[in-house]
Motif scaffolding. Structure first.
Motif, PDB file in Angstrom:
ATOM      1  N   LEU A 113     -22.887  54.955  -7.225  1.00  0.00           N
ATOM      2  CA  LEU A 113     -22.905  56.108  -8.120  1.00  0.00           C
ATOM      3  C   LEU A 113     -21.835  55.950  -9.200  1.00  0.00           C
ATOM      4  N   SER A 114     -22.075  56.540 -10.339  1.00  0.00           N
ATOM      5  CA  SER A 114     -21.044  56.565 -11.392  1.00  0.00           C
ATOM      6  C   SER A 114     -19.880  57.423 -10.915  1.00  0.00           C
ATOM      7  N   PRO A 115     -18.640  57.111 -11.325  1.00  0.00           N
ATOM      8  CA  PRO A 115     -17.481  57.873 -10.853  1.00  0.00           C
ATOM      9  C   PRO A 115     -17.409  59.279 -11.449  1.00  0.00           C
ATOM     10  N   ASP A 116     -16.777  60.170 -10.679  1.00  0.00           N
ATOM     11  CA  ASP A 116     -16.427  61.522 -11.141  1.00  0.00           C
ATOM     12  C   ASP A 116     -17.629  62.356 -11.561  1.00  0.00           C
ATOM     13  N   LEU A 117     -18.710  62.251 -10.827  1.00  0.00           N
ATOM     14  CA  LEU A 117     -19.886  63.063 -11.127  1.00  0.00           C
ATOM     15  C   LEU A 117     -19.826  64.387 -10.370  1.00  0.00           C
ATOM     16  N   ASP A 118     -20.365  65.452 -10.975  1.00  0.00           N
ATOM     17  CA  ASP A 118     -20.518  66.699 -10.221  1.00  0.00           C
ATOM     18  C   ASP A 118     -21.839  66.637  -9.450  1.00  0.00           C
ATOM     19  N   ALA A 119     -22.182  67.719  -8.748  1.00  0.00           N
ATOM     20  CA  ALA A 119     -23.380  67.711  -7.912  1.00  0.00           C
ATOM     21  C   ALA A 119     -24.636  67.424  -8.729  1.00  0.00           C
ATOM     22  N   MET A 120     -24.758  68.034  -9.901  1.00  0.00           N
ATOM     23  CA  MET A 120     -25.938  67.814 -10.729  1.00  0.00           C
ATOM     24  C   MET A 120     -26.011  66.367 -11.212  1.00  0.00           C
ATOM     25  N   GLY A 121     -24.890  65.784 -11.567  1.00  0.00           N
ATOM     26  CA  GLY A 121     -24.886  64.398 -12.004  1.00  0.00           C
ATOM     27  C   GLY A 121     -25.344  63.453 -10.905  1.00  0.00           C
ATOM     28  N   ILE A 122     -24.845  63.664  -9.687  1.00  0.00           N
ATOM     29  CA  ILE A 122     -25.271  62.828  -8.553  1.00  0.00           C
ATOM     30  C   ILE A 122     -26.761  63.007  -8.304  1.00  0.00           C
ATOM     31  N   TRP A 123     -27.231  64.252  -8.373  1.00  0.00           N
ATOM     32  CA  TRP A 123     -28.639  64.529  -8.112  1.00  0.00           C
ATOM     33  C   TRP A 123     -29.531  63.837  -9.134  1.00  0.00           C
ATOM     34  N   LEU A 124     -29.125  63.827 -10.389  1.00  0.00           N
ATOM     35  CA  LEU A 124     -29.923  63.171 -11.427  1.00  0.00           C
ATOM     36  C   LEU A 124     -30.000  61.673 -11.195  1.00  0.00           C
ATOM     37  N   GLU A 125     -28.877  61.043 -10.809  1.00  0.00           N
ATOM     38  CA  GLU A 125     -28.907  59.595 -10.567  1.00  0.00           C
ATOM     39  C   GLU A 125     -29.788  59.257  -9.365  1.00  0.00           C
ATOM     40  N   MET A 126     -29.683  60.055  -8.307  1.00  0.00           N
ATOM     41  CA  MET A 126     -30.533  59.810  -7.131  1.00  0.00           C
ATOM     42  C   MET A 126     -32.000  60.048  -7.461  1.00  0.00           C
ATOM     43  N   SER A 127     -32.284  61.086  -8.264  1.00  0.00           N
ATOM     44  CA  SER A 127     -33.672  61.392  -8.623  1.00  0.00           C
ATOM     45  C   SER A 127     -34.293  60.278  -9.445  1.00  0.00           C
ATOM     46  N   LEU A 128     -33.522  59.680 -10.350  1.00  0.00           N
ATOM     47  CA  LEU A 128     -34.039  58.576 -11.153  1.00  0.00           C
ATOM     48  C   LEU A 128     -34.432  57.399 -10.272  1.00  0.00           C
ATOM     49  N   THR A 129     -33.626  57.147  -9.233  1.00  0.00           N
ATOM     50  CA  THR A 129     -33.951  56.051  -8.311  1.00  0.00           C
ATOM     51  C   THR A 129     -35.182  56.385  -7.479  1.00  0.00           C
ATOM     52  N   ALA A 130     -35.238  57.640  -6.983  1.00  0.00           N
ATOM     53  CA  ALA A 130     -36.359  58.034  -6.122  1.00  0.00           C
ATOM     54  C   ALA A 130     -37.670  58.148  -6.874  1.00  0.00           C
ATOM     55  N   ASN A 131     -37.623  58.295  -8.223  1.00  0.00           N
ATOM     56  CA  ASN A 131     -38.849  58.444  -9.009  1.00  0.00           C
ATOM     57  C   ASN A 131     -39.730  57.210  -8.976  1.00  0.00           C
ATOM     58  N   SER A 132     -39.186  56.082  -8.528  1.00  0.00           N
ATOM     59  CA  SER A 132     -40.015  54.874  -8.403  1.00  0.00           C
ATOM     60  C   SER A 132     -41.058  55.040  -7.300  1.00  0.00           C
ATOM     61  N   HIS A 133     -40.875  56.047  -6.450  1.00  0.00           N
ATOM     62  CA  HIS A 133     -41.854  56.379  -5.400  1.00  0.00           C
ATOM     63  C   HIS A 133     -42.144  57.879  -5.499  1.00  0.00           C
ATOM     64  N   PRO A 134     -42.957  58.289  -6.461  1.00  0.00           N
ATOM     65  CA  PRO A 134     -43.197  59.722  -6.704  1.00  0.00           C
ATOM     66  C   PRO A 134     -43.878  60.436  -5.539  1.00  0.00           C
ATOM     67  N   CYS A 135     -44.437  59.691  -4.594  1.00  0.00           N
ATOM     68  CA  CYS A 135     -45.123  60.326  -3.458  1.00  0.00           C
ATOM     69  C   CYS A 135     -44.137  60.898  -2.434  1.00  0.00           C
ATOM     70  N   ILE A 136     -42.873  60.525  -2.542  1.00  0.00           N
ATOM     71  CA  ILE A 136     -41.887  60.998  -1.564  1.00  0.00           C
ATOM     72  C   ILE A 136     -41.590  62.476  -1.801  1.00  0.00           C
ATOM     73  N   LYS A 137     -41.781  63.293  -0.769  1.00  0.00           N
ATOM     74  CA  LYS A 137     -41.487  64.712  -0.869  1.00  0.00           C
ATOM     75  C   LYS A 137     -40.015  64.991  -0.576  1.00  0.00           C
ATOM     76  N   ASN A 138     -39.525  64.465   0.545  1.00  0.00           N
ATOM     77  CA  ASN A 138     -38.117  64.634   0.937  1.00  0.00           C
ATOM     78  C   ASN A 138     -37.345  63.421   0.432  1.00  0.00           C
ATOM     79  N   SER A 139     -36.666  63.593  -0.706  1.00  0.00           N
ATOM     80  CA  SER A 139     -36.135  62.437  -1.426  1.00  0.00           C
ATOM     81  C   SER A 139     -34.723  62.026  -1.029  1.00  0.00           C
ATOM     82  N   VAL A 140     -34.042  62.828  -0.180  1.00  0.00           N
ATOM     83  CA  VAL A 140     -32.692  62.468   0.254  1.00  0.00           C
ATOM     84  C   VAL A 140     -32.555  62.679   1.756  1.00  0.00           C
ATOM     85  N   ILE A 141     -31.562  62.000   2.338  1.00  0.00           N
ATOM     86  CA  ILE A 141     -31.261  62.129   3.768  1.00  0.00           C
ATOM     87  C   ILE A 141     -29.884  62.769   3.915  1.00  0.00           C
ATOM     88  N   HIS A 142     -29.817  63.846   4.684  1.00  0.00           N
ATOM     89  CA  HIS A 142     -28.544  64.511   4.958  1.00  0.00           C
ATOM     90  C   HIS A 142     -28.068  64.063   6.343  1.00  0.00           C
TER      91      HIS A 142
END
Length: 415
Positions: free
Chosen positions: A39-68
């Motif tokens: 991840l890029s340094p010093d991101l807030d929650a929205m910034g992290i979410w956008l970077e993860m979403s861009l990566t997950a968009n390569s598989h648009p069929c995924i409904k649950n896109s993150v693991i907690h």
């Protein structure tokens, strides 16, 4: 140590919670950043979410896109931990998480290894919980940096096993050991609640448990009937107890708990002298001289039930105008409860009392030549055979009580 994992769709809300940006977090100063992955340094929650979403968009069929993922060691193991120590713990758990292949009972593969160490992730230490136990929260992208999907099938098992493996390797307390250490206390508090209830009610039972420090999650069917419940400690919310795990012989399950309450609230598991009848010989009565040898033989095989043990229940027995306290095995209590079901047997209380008196040798059936109560004859006496199973002995005592008093069924409406 306890490990939990779940694939979720509400990633932005989870990120705000983990980072302490949520309005529900009253003490964000007790939340500390441990590490990030890809991840890029010093991101807030929205910034992290956008970077993860861009990566997950390569598989648009995924409904649950993150693991907690949540990792919670016992407090005594981490009291001197630095942030670097927490980072090393996360990496160790993540390695074990990725190493596993989940199989079913027939050896078929259910879940291939994951690659969360090779995926975008952010890890945070929380010290603000009500329990005061420091624990890690991590949010991991479902798609790794190579474009592969992290399998989420049976992911909760993967987290549990990873935590157990790391805990054993470090010589720490495992989740199962934590659970076992608390269950006796939970059982005792459940029984205390039942004793304090003047009337039986699931609502009252659950409310009193809440006052004892437990959240209660009940399972109710469409007719409003409670079919199950789970207790979660407010102090240790990662440890849960199903009703089937509590008590002894499943006596706190929804189908048996009312009977347990009734047993605790019966005036005394007793019978009057009129109910006793001539077929019972009390210890204080003078028995015929010809039975002296039999009394010696009976005492040879009598077992001591005057001391409490973890697998025993306290009972009060009245016989010979005296009251005795004894501790009999829980399996035996269940046998007597099944034999003299209070919903079906009118004289269940005197029958139970007499059976327990026979079982503990506080009283014996009449084994004179005119009768052979309890399956024994006058030349053999009454008592537990040397090699007789305890449950079989209890069943014999129940039958002797029925022979002495008779079993009176409750009348019911019939079609």
């Amino acid at each position: 140590m306890i490990g939990k994992a779940k694939a979720i769709s509400h990633g932005i809300n989870a990120l705000r919670y983990i980072k302490g940006e949520s309005r529900n977090k009253k003490e964000p100063e007790k939340i500390h950043h441990v590490c990030d992955q890809y991840l890029s340094p010093d991101l807030d929650a929205m910034g992290i979410w956008l970077e993860m979403s861009l990566t997950a968009n390569s598989h648009p069929c995924i409904k649950n896109s993150v693991i907690h993922i949540e990792v919670s060691p016992a407090m005594e193991h981490t009291k001197d931990f630095t942030i670097d120590d927490w980072r090393k713990l996360w990496q160790e758990v993540a390695e074990e998480f990725d190493r596993q292949t989940i199989h079913d009972g027939k050896g078929r593969t259910l879940s291939l290894p994951t690659n969360i160490l090779g995926s975008k992730a952010t890890v945070w230490l929380h010290k603000e919980s009500d329990s005061g136990i420091p624990h890690l929260h991590a949010l991991v992208c479902r798609v790794d940096e190579e474009g592969n999907i992290n399998n989420d099938h049976q992911i909760h098992l993967r987290a549990q096993r990873a935590a157990e493996t790391v805990a054993k390797r470090r010589g720490w307390t495992t989740a199962n050991q934590i659970r076992t250490s608390y269950i006796q206390q939970v059982n005792e508090e459940c029984m205390e609640v039942l004793r304090a209830m003047p009337q039986w009610s699931f609502d009252d039972y659950f409310q009193r448990l809440y006052g004892k420090g437990y959240y209660v999650k009940s399972q109710v069917d469409k007719q409003g009937v409670v079919r199950g419940y789970t207790l979660v400690s407010k102090k240790n919310p990662n440890v849960r107890y199903k009703a089937s795990d509590l008590g002894t012989s499943r006596n706190l399950t929804t189908s048996r708990i009312e009977k347990t309450w009734q047993r605790l609230h019966q005036p005394s598991v007793a019978m009057s002298p009129q109910q006793t009848g001539p077929s019972v010989l009390q210890p204080t009565q003078q028995q015929p001289k010809q039975h002296a040898a039999n009394r010696t033989r009976r005492s040879t095989f009598a077992k001591d039930y005057t001391q409490w043990k973890p697998d025993r229940s306290k009972v009060i027995i009245e016989t010979g105008n005296k009251t005795f306290t004894r501790y009999i095995p829980n399996d035996v209590v269940s046998i007597f409860e099944d034999a003299f079901d209070s919903r079906e047997v009118f004289n269940w209380q005197p029958l139970t009392n007499l059976a327990m008196a026979f079982f503990t040798m506080l009283a014996v059936p009449d084994v004179s030549p005119s009768g052979g109560g309890g399956g024994s004859s006058s030349d053999q006496g009454w008592g537990r055979d040397k090699d007789e199973d305890e449950k079989e002995w209890a069943r014999r005592c129940a039958q002797a009580a029925i022979k002495a008093l008779g079993r009176k069924p409750k009348k019911s409406m019939r079609r």
